[in-house]
Write a protein that holds these residues in place. Structure first.
Motif, PDB file in Angstrom:
ATOM      1  N   ALA A  18      14.212   0.038 -61.083  1.00 17.35           N
ATOM      2  CA  ALA A  18      14.899  -1.167 -61.543  1.00 17.35           C
ATOM      3  C   ALA A  18      14.900  -1.157 -63.059  1.00 17.35           C
ATOM      4  CB  ALA A  18      14.214  -2.420 -61.014  1.00 17.35           C
ATOM      5  N   GLU A  19      16.009  -1.605 -63.617  1.00 17.52           N
ATOM      6  CA  GLU A  19      16.116  -1.685 -65.068  1.00 17.52           C
ATOM      7  C   GLU A  19      16.397  -3.128 -65.450  1.00 17.52           C
ATOM      8  OE1 GLU A  19      18.573   0.416 -68.673  1.00 17.52           O
ATOM      9  OE2 GLU A  19      18.377   1.444 -66.751  1.00 17.52           O
ATOM     10  N   ARG A  21      15.797  -6.197 -68.964  1.00 18.18           N
ATOM     11  CA  ARG A  21      15.908  -6.346 -70.423  1.00 18.18           C
ATOM     12  C   ARG A  21      14.733  -5.716 -71.162  1.00 18.18           C
ATOM     13  NH1 ARG A  21      12.688 -10.846 -71.510  1.00 18.18           N
ATOM     14  NH2 ARG A  21      12.344 -12.159 -69.691  1.00 18.18           N
ATOM     15  N   ARG A  22      13.569  -5.616 -70.514  1.00 16.22           N
ATOM     16  CA  ARG A  22      12.397  -5.032 -71.166  1.00 16.22           C
ATOM     17  C   ARG A  22      12.327  -3.514 -71.047  1.00 16.22           C
ATOM     18  NH1 ARG A  22       7.563  -8.880 -69.125  1.00 16.22           N
ATOM     19  NH2 ARG A  22       8.687 -10.832 -69.362  1.00 16.22           N
ATOM     20  N   GLY A  23      13.020  -2.966 -70.050  1.00 20.85           N
ATOM     21  CA  GLY A  23      12.968  -1.525 -69.831  1.00 20.85           C
ATOM     22  C   GLY A  23      13.136  -1.202 -68.362  1.00 20.85           C
ATOM     23  N   GLU A  24      12.528  -0.117 -67.938  1.00 24.84           N
ATOM     24  CA  GLU A  24      12.694   0.380 -66.577  1.00 24.84           C
ATOM     25  C   GLU A  24      11.351   0.441 -65.860  1.00 24.84           C
ATOM     26  OE1 GLU A  24      14.578   4.347 -64.415  1.00 24.84           O
ATOM     27  OE2 GLU A  24      14.727   4.100 -66.583  1.00 24.84           O
ATOM     28  N   VAL A  25      11.392   0.227 -64.557  1.00 25.12           N
ATOM     29  CA  VAL A  25      10.210   0.345 -63.697  1.00 25.12           C
ATOM     30  C   VAL A  25      10.579   1.295 -62.569  1.00 25.12           C
ATOM     31  CG1 VAL A  25       8.580  -0.856 -62.208  1.00 25.12           C
ATOM     32  CG2 VAL A  25       9.514  -2.018 -64.192  1.00 25.12           C
ATOM     33  N   ARG A  26       9.688   2.253 -62.292  1.00 22.93           N
ATOM     34  CA  ARG A  26       9.922   3.222 -61.224  1.00 22.93           C
ATOM     35  C   ARG A  26       8.725   3.256 -60.291  1.00 22.93           C
ATOM     36  NH1 ARG A  26      11.446   8.256 -64.975  1.00 22.93           N
ATOM     37  NH2 ARG A  26      13.329   7.376 -65.887  1.00 22.93           N
ATOM     38  N   PHE A  27       9.023   3.367 -59.011  1.00 20.24           N
ATOM     39  CA  PHE A  27       7.987   3.558 -58.005  1.00 20.24           C
ATOM     40  C   PHE A  27       8.330   4.811 -57.221  1.00 20.24           C
ATOM     41  CE2 PHE A  27       7.598  -0.975 -58.729  1.00 20.24           C
ATOM     42  CZ  PHE A  27       6.232  -1.184 -58.658  1.00 20.24           C
ATOM     43  N   PHE A  28       7.332   5.639 -56.999  1.00 17.15           N
ATOM     44  CA  PHE A  28       7.472   6.815 -56.154  1.00 17.15           C
ATOM     45  C   PHE A  28       6.465   6.671 -55.027  1.00 17.15           C
ATOM     46  CE2 PHE A  28       5.849  11.033 -54.973  1.00 17.15           C
ATOM     47  CZ  PHE A  28       7.015  11.616 -54.499  1.00 17.15           C
ATOM     48  N   LEU A  29       6.935   6.735 -53.795  1.00 14.75           N
ATOM     49  CA  LEU A  29       6.066   6.612 -52.625  1.00 14.75           C
ATOM     50  C   LEU A  29       6.131   7.914 -51.844  1.00 14.75           C
ATOM     51  CD1 LEU A  29       7.874   3.401 -51.906  1.00 14.75           C
ATOM     52  CD2 LEU A  29       5.418   3.321 -52.033  1.00 14.75           C
ATOM     53  N   GLN A  30       4.975   8.381 -51.394  1.00 14.74           N
ATOM     54  CA  GLN A  30       4.955   9.606 -50.598  1.00 14.74           C
ATOM     55  C   GLN A  30       3.951   9.464 -49.473  1.00 14.74           C
ATOM     56  OE1 GLN A  30       3.866  13.183 -52.677  1.00 14.74           O
ATOM     57  NE2 GLN A  30       4.780  14.474 -51.110  1.00 14.74           N
ATOM     58  N   PHE A  62      -2.164  -1.927 -49.402  1.00 19.77           N
ATOM     59  CA  PHE A  62      -0.927  -1.718 -50.158  1.00 19.77           C
ATOM     60  C   PHE A  62      -0.177  -3.031 -50.348  1.00 19.77           C
ATOM     61  CE2 PHE A  62       3.659  -1.288 -50.224  1.00 19.77           C
ATOM     62  CZ  PHE A  62       3.807  -0.575 -51.398  1.00 19.77           C
ATOM     63  N   ARG A  63      -0.040  -3.805 -49.275  1.00 17.68           N
ATOM     64  CA  ARG A  63       0.691  -5.077 -49.366  1.00 17.68           C
ATOM     65  C   ARG A  63       0.044  -6.018 -50.382  1.00 17.68           C
ATOM     66  NH1 ARG A  63       0.298  -5.203 -43.825  1.00 17.68           N
ATOM     67  NH2 ARG A  63       1.895  -3.866 -42.941  1.00 17.68           N
ATOM     68  N   ARG A  64      -1.285  -6.089 -50.373  1.00 15.02           N
ATOM     69  CA  ARG A  64      -1.974  -6.948 -51.345  1.00 15.02           C
ATOM     70  C   ARG A  64      -1.741  -6.465 -52.767  1.00 15.02           C
ATOM     71  NH1 ARG A  64      -7.846  -7.245 -49.533  1.00 15.02           N
ATOM     72  NH2 ARG A  64      -7.246  -6.315 -47.592  1.00 15.02           N
ATOM     73  N   TRP A  65      -1.816  -5.159 -52.991  1.00 15.56           N
ATOM     74  CA  TRP A  65      -1.572  -4.592 -54.318  1.00 15.56           C
ATOM     75  C   TRP A  65      -0.150  -4.909 -54.768  1.00 15.56           C
ATOM     76  CZ3 TRP A  65       1.834  -0.569 -55.739  1.00 15.56           C
ATOM     77  CH2 TRP A  65       1.635  -0.027 -57.020  1.00 15.56           C
ATOM     78  N   CYS A  66       0.779  -4.726 -53.857  1.00 23.92           N
ATOM     79  CA  CYS A  66       2.193  -4.970 -54.146  1.00 23.92           C
ATOM     80  C   CYS A  66       2.440  -6.453 -54.456  1.00 23.92           C
ATOM     81  CB  CYS A  66       3.017  -4.526 -52.945  1.00 23.92           C
ATOM     82  SG  CYS A  66       4.767  -4.405 -53.249  1.00 23.92           S
ATOM     83  N   ASP A  67       1.852  -7.344 -53.671  1.00 26.78           N
ATOM     84  CA  ASP A  67       2.046  -8.777 -53.880  1.00 26.78           C
ATOM     85  C   ASP A  67       1.390  -9.293 -55.159  1.00 26.78           C
ATOM     86  OD1 ASP A  67       3.621  -9.080 -51.648  1.00 26.78           O
ATOM     87  OD2 ASP A  67       1.973  -9.715 -50.349  1.00 26.78           O
ATOM     88  N   ASN A  68       0.424  -8.549 -55.693  1.00 22.71           N
ATOM     89  CA  ASN A  68      -0.221  -8.937 -56.948  1.00 22.71           C
ATOM     90  C   ASN A  68       0.457  -8.342 -58.179  1.00 22.71           C
ATOM     91  OD1 ASN A  68      -2.355 -10.692 -56.147  1.00 22.71           O
ATOM     92  ND2 ASN A  68      -3.367  -8.912 -55.243  1.00 22.71           N
ATOM     93  N   ASP A  69       1.471  -7.522 -57.971  1.00 21.08           N
ATOM     94  CA  ASP A  69       2.188  -6.905 -59.083  1.00 21.08           C
ATOM     95  C   ASP A  69       3.169  -7.924 -59.671  1.00 21.08           C
ATOM     96  OD1 ASP A  69       3.816  -5.387 -60.784  1.00 21.08           O
ATOM     97  OD2 ASP A  69       3.670  -3.626 -59.494  1.00 21.08           O
ATOM     98  N   PRO A  70       3.080  -8.212 -60.961  1.00 19.11           N
ATOM     99  CA  PRO A  70       3.979  -9.194 -61.578  1.00 19.11           C
ATOM    100  C   PRO A  70       5.452  -8.782 -61.548  1.00 19.11           C
ATOM    101  CG  PRO A  70       2.587  -8.154 -63.243  1.00 19.11           C
ATOM    102  CD  PRO A  70       2.108  -7.675 -61.906  1.00 19.11           C
ATOM    103  N   ILE A  71       5.742  -7.550 -61.152  1.00 19.73           N
ATOM    104  CA  ILE A  71       7.126  -7.091 -61.074  1.00 19.73           C
ATOM    105  C   ILE A  71       7.915  -7.913 -60.060  1.00 19.73           C
ATOM    106  CG2 ILE A  71       6.966  -5.306 -59.268  1.00 19.73           C
ATOM    107  CD1 ILE A  71       8.633  -4.904 -62.650  1.00 19.73           C
ATOM    108  N   ARG A  72       7.205  -8.552 -59.124  1.00 15.45           N
ATOM    109  CA  ARG A  72       7.893  -9.343 -58.092  1.00 15.45           C
ATOM    110  C   ARG A  72       8.665 -10.512 -58.679  1.00 15.45           C
ATOM    111  NH1 ARG A  72       2.612 -11.374 -57.831  1.00 15.45           N
ATOM    112  NH2 ARG A  72       2.507 -13.614 -57.465  1.00 15.45           N
ATOM    113  N   PHE A  73       8.294 -10.948 -59.879  1.00 21.25           N
ATOM    114  CA  PHE A  73       9.009 -12.049 -60.534  1.00 21.25           C
ATOM    115  C   PHE A  73      10.232 -11.559 -61.300  1.00 21.25           C
ATOM    116  CE2 PHE A  73       4.551 -13.583 -60.377  1.00 21.25           C
ATOM    117  CZ  PHE A  73       4.753 -14.581 -59.443  1.00 21.25           C
ATOM    118  N   GLU A  74      10.087 -10.438 -62.015  1.00 21.45           N
ATOM    119  CA  GLU A  74      11.200  -9.929 -62.826  1.00 21.45           C
ATOM    120  C   GLU A  74      12.227  -9.165 -61.991  1.00 21.45           C
ATOM    121  OE1 GLU A  74      12.052  -7.259 -66.804  1.00 21.45           O
ATOM    122  OE2 GLU A  74      10.025  -7.930 -66.399  1.00 21.45           O
ATOM    123  N   HIS A  75      11.761  -8.491 -60.941  1.00 14.93           N
ATOM    124  CA  HIS A  75      12.642  -7.684 -60.095  1.00 14.93           C
ATOM    125  C   HIS A  75      12.343  -7.966 -58.620  1.00 14.93           C
ATOM    126  CE1 HIS A  75      14.009  -5.383 -63.550  1.00 14.93           C
ATOM    127  NE2 HIS A  75      12.749  -5.177 -63.880  1.00 14.93           N
TER     128      HIS A  75
END
Length: 102
Positions: A18-19, A21-30, A62-75
């Motif tokens: 996701a891109e 105004r502040r920049g880009e965020v990337r997630f790689f899952l394997q 994983f779900r808890r880690w993901c839900d605590n990531d502030p990226i959920r507000f911006e993206h």
């Protein structure tokens, strides 16, 4: 601002970006033998790049880690896609028995 998922990636992997105004965020899952390997990278327009690598042994952590990531507000779309794609990978790890949750 937008989100993109790499559906052409090898089986058992996902890349989401996701891109904004502040920049880009990337997630790689394997998918790995012990669970799910995740890389999270922030690439700001100015400043230092941050990368985090984590391996999860169960979907709940994983779900808890993901839900605590502030990226959920911006993206929020990226956040939803990240959880959905991870659920798909967890499902393939668990043999598709429906224990991947939502």
């Amino acid at each position: 601002m937008g989100t993109a998922a790499d559906r052409g990636a090898p089986l058992g992997t996902r890349t989401l970006t996701a891109e904004g105004r502040r920049g880009e965020v990337r997630f790689f899952l394997q998918r790995v033998a012990g669970g799910l390997y995740v890389e999270r990278e922030e690439i700001p327009r100015r400043g230092l790049r941050t990368q985090q690598s984590v391996q999860f042994t169960d979907a709940e952590h994983f779900r808890r880690w993901c839900d605590n990531d502030p990226i959920r507000f911006e993206h929020p779309l990226l956040h939803v896609s990240l959880k959905r794609d991870a659920d798909d990978l967890w499902g393939s790890l668990e043999g598709g028995d429906g224990n991947s949750g939502s």
